[in-house]
Design an enzyme around this catalytic site. Structure first.
Site, short mmCIF file in Angstrom:
data_model
loop_
_atom_site.label_atom_id
_atom_site.label_comp_id
_atom_site.label_asym_id
_atom_site.label_seq_id
_atom_site.Cartn_x
_atom_site.Cartn_y
_atom_site.Cartn_z
N ARG B 88 0.83 -1.21 0.00
CA ARG B 88 0.00 0.00 0.00
C ARG B 88 0.86 1.26 0.00
O ARG B 88 0.95 1.98 -0.97
CB ARG B 88 -0.93 -0.03 1.24
CG ARG B 88 -2.10 0.96 1.18
CD ARG B 88 -1.77 2.37 1.59
NE ARG B 88 -1.21 2.51 2.91
CZ ARG B 88 -0.68 3.66 3.40
NH1 ARG B 88 -0.65 4.74 2.66
NH2 ARG B 88 -0.19 3.68 4.62
N ASP B 89 1.51 1.53 1.11
CA ASP B 89 2.32 2.75 1.23
C ASP B 89 3.45 2.75 0.21
O ASP B 89 3.86 3.79 -0.29
CB ASP B 89 2.87 2.83 2.66
CG ASP B 89 3.42 4.21 3.01
OD1 ASP B 89 4.06 4.33 4.06
OD2 ASP B 89 3.20 5.15 2.24
N HIS B 280 6.81 4.24 12.54
CA HIS B 280 6.80 4.21 11.07
C HIS B 280 7.77 5.27 10.59
O HIS B 280 7.38 6.41 10.33
CB HIS B 280 5.36 4.50 10.61
CG HIS B 280 5.16 4.42 9.13
ND1 HIS B 280 4.34 3.48 8.55
CD2 HIS B 280 5.64 5.15 8.10
CE1 HIS B 280 4.31 3.65 7.23
NE2 HIS B 280 5.09 4.65 6.94
N HIS B 282 10.65 7.04 8.14
CA HIS B 282 11.11 7.14 6.77
C HIS B 282 12.61 7.33 6.75
O HIS B 282 13.17 7.96 7.67
CB HIS B 282 10.40 8.29 6.05
CG HIS B 282 9.03 7.90 5.56
ND1 HIS B 282 8.27 8.68 4.73
CD2 HIS B 282 8.29 6.80 5.77
CE1 HIS B 282 7.13 8.07 4.46
NE2 HIS B 282 7.11 6.93 5.09
N CYS B 313 9.91 9.49 -1.31
CA CYS B 313 9.41 10.63 -0.54
C CYS B 313 8.85 11.65 -1.51
O CYS B 313 9.60 12.21 -2.32
CB CYS B 313 10.54 11.23 0.28
SG CYS B 313 10.00 12.65 1.26
N ASN B 322 10.13 5.08 2.70
CA ASN B 322 9.99 4.03 3.70
C ASN B 322 11.31 3.30 3.97
O ASN B 322 12.13 3.15 3.08
CB ASN B 322 8.98 2.99 3.22
CG ASN B 322 7.56 3.50 3.29
OD1 ASN B 322 7.12 3.98 4.33
ND2 ASN B 322 6.82 3.40 2.19
#
Lengths: 438, 378
Positions: B88-89, B280, B282, B313, B322
């Site tokens: 997803r992300d 979470h 980055h 990003c 990520n």
């Protein structure tokens, strides 16, 4: 978690220079205390102060806004309808960035000023537990010009190497490994060692150690003007044999001769230990072997021992027992860590090392220097990324991140490839895109 | 004894002028056996041909735990749950539409690597995220997969209903700790978004559907700059109080370092139990792994990551986003922390999606291990 409804495009961001970005995001660690205001000149000079971290983010008005208020963002909610609130900050940033220094008197963590009163007590308690042992100052040993460049296939002109060294020194790095007096047969990239040393002999603001494999190399280095040398032994027998063609003991004997000669010339010697976690041949290396070699180098007269995870396989789980074993025989203040980022593990390894009291870290501008044991994989950890993290921890380094990035940009442009530093890429990309808006 | 035998073999090979790859071939199995003999807890990964050395399994956890001076690792969790957000992300930012079958295959491979939570897709309007317009089809195709949970992202009640009718058994909502980011990203204030989500969580509770809450911009915002920890705590608490079972704290633009992560986590931990928190991070500035380590030291035991570092990003084009699951698993393995994840199989999943996207993985571990594998076959 990127945009999910309407992506935030660059046209919606206020355009910012790289300096603004660095100030805004390089670290949140240090806030100017009210006393510090007016020390902006310190930052501009870039030397003698802490790094150019984001102490400059908030203007005095912002500081007043947040002090002691539990939920300051609510003011922004009220202001939103006036349409001004969200533009105020960037303007104040550029207006005020000249005003504020970033001298951090303590390692007060960023948002202690902003947290509500009830949590302030709790913060210091838990925070100190994790950050207490971290040194206030970390010396960065920049190895880009030697360890970084020595693996480059295309010969880098002497003038470019010298310019790189100069830029690195001007960013505030206290130690820059300039070149190596290993035989040009093995390291053709650094065949111009003598010329490089000649060109940098006037530099006074930094120490410029050079690598030497034996007494002959040492003598050549000293004749060329070197005032500090470095030697390297391995904690792995097989790596020692395949890398420098002799056993560990034979290499140590060789280096005792170098240390003796260096003592006579009052030239400090730095000792490297390679394969401190893993060896490409033997696999895992017992911490006791690392401690043995480190102690031998220390006892023969090395003022500093740099522990290198040559193939980057270490994680905090392996680094800690290794450091413990070495710290039992060599004082922590004489130790440095030299991690490779081949598996992306170097920053957590550095963090752990700091927590254990190590205060010298080797790194390479733009992450120069790949891994010769895993083609295409990365090698040295990037100095920019290290400085970014140290800034965030409130640790002083004397390094100006903006100037450091310029040095990285310079050499990356010459090599015709992207920087190996994520910090550099992130900050440059934002600048590049922001500048396209105009 | 073992060391002496190995050194013997080394000198014999040296005498025969063996090539470096011969060394690798000769010592892989032996090194692995040696490590096994030292630490029965070590799981040894390897191919059938045993040619590639898997250093990620060389951890010293038993040595670590016995050391009295090892205060820095003393309170690490024994087990960390990894929430895989790649499908997803990770994929949502890809320009070229990835076929449904590829997405489904990726999800299957991730599950088979041992990941127990894989964020499958999103029911946000396809107008904004065309990549995930096939959410319903993806959910159809993964209905029968056992052994993992598949949360899906939803923006509002309408999205929730669509997700549930498509078979979702878990959903995720997202609020921002930054007012300006909330407005520019989801077009409403923080309070309005929270009101929206209260409806969603209410509806979810009626059918006993778990809801995960994301908080974005927990350290910095691309517009506002630094975000105060108290703001993050406020939003996290709101999400938790309304019924979210887990709150994932996201450093959306990757600017955080341990110096900012710690006060943020401390503030949030004052109002939300630590077992209900996830991080979470980055990797935009290369800080993700050290931030994760810091979080683990503070007792966090759930980490979000994305296979092969999928998902750049959007605020710094070309910069990474990520953190890569492979790099996280490598570090956790080295710390002796159980994840249930088989790194070898995870690498296969990453390899699969990177081949499709025609670019190398953004995971340093994946690059290093696949390079070694390639070299050992020479």
């Amino acid at each position: 978690m990127s945009s999910l409804e309407e992506p935030l495009g660059f046209d919606k961001l206020p355009s910012m220079s790289t300096i603004d970005r660095i100030q805004r995001f390089s670290a949140g660690a240090c806030r100017p205390t009210v006393d510090d205001m007016g020390m902006g000149n310190c930052w501009i000079e870039g030397r003698g102060c802490s790094t150019s971290n984001s102490c400059d983010i908030f203007s005095s008005e912002d500081y007043e806004e947040y002090k002691g208020e539990a939920f300051p963002w609510r003011r922004h909610v009220r202001d939103a309808s006036e349409g001004e609130a969200f533009n105020r900050r960037p303007k104040s940033l550029s207006k005020n960035r000249m005003k504020f220094g970033h001298v951090c008197k303590s390692r007060n963590l960023p948002d202690q000023h902003y947290s509500s009163k009830c949590t302030e007590r709790g913060i210091r308690g838990i925070t100190n537990k994790f950050l207490n042992g971290i040194p206030k100052f970390v010396k960065i040993v920049e190895v880009g010009p030697r360890d970084g460049l020595q693996n480059e296939k295309n010969i880098v002109p002497t003038s470019v190497k010298v310019e790189l060294i100069r830029r690195l020194v001007s960013s505030g790095l206290p130690v820059v490994e300039a070149t190596s007096f290993v035989s040009p047969k093995w390291v053709p990239q650094l065949a111009d060692a003598k010329d490089v040393m000649k060109a940098v002999c006037d530099i006074e603001d930094a120490r410029l150690p050079v690598l030497t494999p034996n007494v002959k190399g040492f003598e050549a280095a000293v004749a060329a003007g070197a005032k500090e040398v470095a030697i390297f032994a391995s904690a792995s027998e097989s790596f020692s044999k395949s890398n420098i063609n002799c056993s560990i003991e034979e290499s140590l004997a060789r280096y005792r001769a170098v240390c003796l000669a260096a003592k006579e010339h009052s030239v400090p010697v730095r000792g490297y230990v390679s394969c401190v976690v893993g060896c490409p041949v033997e696999g895992a290396i017992p911490p006791s072997k690392v401690a043995y070699v480190a102690k031998e180098l220390y006892d023969m007269g090395c003022f500093e021992i740099s522990l290198g995870d040559t193939i980057g396989v270490g994680t905090p789980g392996a680094v800690i027992p290794m450091l413990e074993a070495v710290m039992a025989v060599v004082p922590a203040e004489k130790l440095a860590v030299h991690f490779h980022d081949t598996y992306g593990q170097s920053l957590p390894n550095i963090l752990i090392s700091l927590q254990m009291g190590i205060s010298t870290v080797d790194s390479s501008v733009a992450g120069l220097g790949g891994c010769p044991y895993a083609k295409g994989a990365s090698g040295n950890v990037a100095t920019e990324d290290v400085v970014y993290m140290l800034n965030g921890l409130g640790v002083k380094t004397n390094v100006d991140l903006a100037k450091l990035m310029l040095a990285g940009e310079f050499i990356s442009n010459h090599l015709g490839r992207q920087s190996g530093s994520k910090t550099a890429v992130a900050l440059c990309r934002v600048t590049a895109d922001a500048s396209k808006i105009r | 004894m073992i060391a002496a035998r190995r050194l013997d073999k080394i000198s014999r090979l040296m005498g025969s002028r063996a090539t470096p790859s011969a060394f690798l071939k000769a010592f892989n199995k032996e090194s692995l056996l040696w490590i096994e003999s030292l630490n029965p807890k070590v799981r040894l990964l390897g191919n059938d041909d045993g040619d590639a050395v898997r250093f990620s399994t060389y951890h010293y956890s038993s040595n670590c735990n016995h050391s009295p001076t090892n205060k820095v690792l003393r309170n690490l969790p024994a087990h960390v749950k990894i929430v895989e957000v790649g499908p997803r992300d990770g994929l949502q930012n890809e320009k070229e539409i990835v076929p449904t079958s590829t997405k489904v295959q990726l999800i299957k491979m991730l599950v088979s690597s041992g990941l127990t939570v894989v964020e499958a897709t999103s029911f946000v309007s396809p107008k904004w995220v065309p990549q995930l317009a096939d959410a319903k089809d993806v959910m159809d195709a993964i209905q029968n997969i056992q052994g993992a949970r598949f949360p899906v992202l939803i923006p509002n009640l309408k999205g929730f209903e669509a997700a549930v009718s498509a078979g979702a058994k878990e959903v995720a909502i997202f609020a921002s700790a930054s007012e300006s980011f909330s407005k520019s990203n989801i077009n409403c204030s923080i309070e309005d978004s929270l009101a929206r989500f209260r409806d969603v969580v209410s509806a979810a509770r009626e059918i006993s559907l778990p809801v995960r809450g994301y908080v974005s911009c927990v350290v910095g915002c691309p517009v506002e700059g630094i975000v105060p920890p108290s703001k993050v705590a406020y939003v996290a608490k709101q999400l938790f109080d309304m019924g979210c079972s887990e709150i994932s704290l996201g450093d959306t633009i990757g600017v955080g370092t341990p110096g900012t992560i710690i006060p943020m986590l401390e503030n949030v931990m004052n109002v939300v139990p630590i077992d209900n928190l996830a991080v979470h991070f980055h990797d935009t500035y290369g800080q993700a792994l050290s931030n994760i380590l810091t979080s683990l030291q503070m007792g966090i035991s759930t980490v979000d990551s994305s296979v092969s570092g999928l998902g750049g990003c959007p605020y710094a084009k070309g910069a990474s986003g990520n953190v890569a699951t492979e790099d996280v698993v490598y570090m956790l393995n080295g710390l002796g922390i159980e994840t249930n994840v088989d790194l070898e199989k995870l690498l296969l999943a990453g390899d699969f999606i990177c081949k499709h996207l025609r670019r190398p993985p953004s995971s340093k571990t994946a690059v290093a291990l696949s390079s070694k594998k390639a070299n050992s076959k020479l």
